[in-house]
Motif scaffolding. Structure first.
Motif, short mmCIF file in Angstrom:
data_model
loop_
_atom_site.label_atom_id
_atom_site.label_comp_id
_atom_site.label_asym_id
_atom_site.label_seq_id
_atom_site.Cartn_x
_atom_site.Cartn_y
_atom_site.Cartn_z
N GLN A 126 -2.16 -3.84 -4.48
CA GLN A 126 -1.64 -3.30 -5.73
C GLN A 126 -1.90 -4.31 -6.84
N GLU A 127 -2.93 -4.08 -7.63
CA GLU A 127 -3.32 -5.02 -8.67
C GLU A 127 -2.25 -5.17 -9.75
N LYS A 128 -1.63 -4.06 -10.16
CA LYS A 128 -0.63 -4.12 -11.24
C LYS A 128 0.56 -4.99 -10.87
N THR A 138 0.84 -7.25 -5.49
CA THR A 138 1.39 -7.26 -4.14
C THR A 138 0.38 -6.63 -3.18
N VAL A 139 0.61 -6.88 -1.91
CA VAL A 139 -0.22 -6.29 -0.87
C VAL A 139 0.70 -5.59 0.12
N ASP A 140 0.47 -4.31 0.34
CA ASP A 140 1.21 -3.57 1.36
C ASP A 140 0.43 -3.73 2.66
N LEU A 141 1.09 -4.22 3.68
CA LEU A 141 0.45 -4.46 4.97
C LEU A 141 1.07 -3.55 6.01
N THR A 142 0.24 -2.77 6.66
CA THR A 142 0.67 -1.90 7.76
C THR A 142 -0.06 -2.35 9.02
#
Length: 83
Positions: free
Chosen positions: A9-11, A14-18
């Motif tokens: 998520q550039e804005k 963050t990074v969502d990790l699954t």
């Protein structure tokens, strides 16, 4: 085998990790890393029922998420977003 899936998520920076796991194998918790919350590190670690080096237990993970949400330190963590 564990397969990581990331969504950057550039804005919000963050990074969502699954993580997708093969249900037939045991996985171990290698490291629990907390960032940008040093004053509350001990309190948050106390609420996480999984320990480093322990076999991953999904039920303990779900209870840990519930306990972390009860602290009200940050926005609610949903199980589907915390894999």
């Amino acid at each position: 085998m564990a397969t990581p899936i990331t969504d950057i998520q550039e804005k919000s920076k963050t990074v969502d990790l699954t993580m997708e796991f093969d249900q037939q194998k045991q996985f171990f918790v290698r490291r629990i890393e907390l960032r940008e919350i040093p004053p509350r590190d001990k309190v948050i670690r106390r609420e996480i029922l999984l320990d480093e080096g322990q076999v991953f237990n999904n039920r303990l993970w779900e209870i840990s998420l519930l306990r972390l949400n009860q602290l009200n330190y940050f926005d609610a963590i949903k199980p589907e977003n915390a894999n």
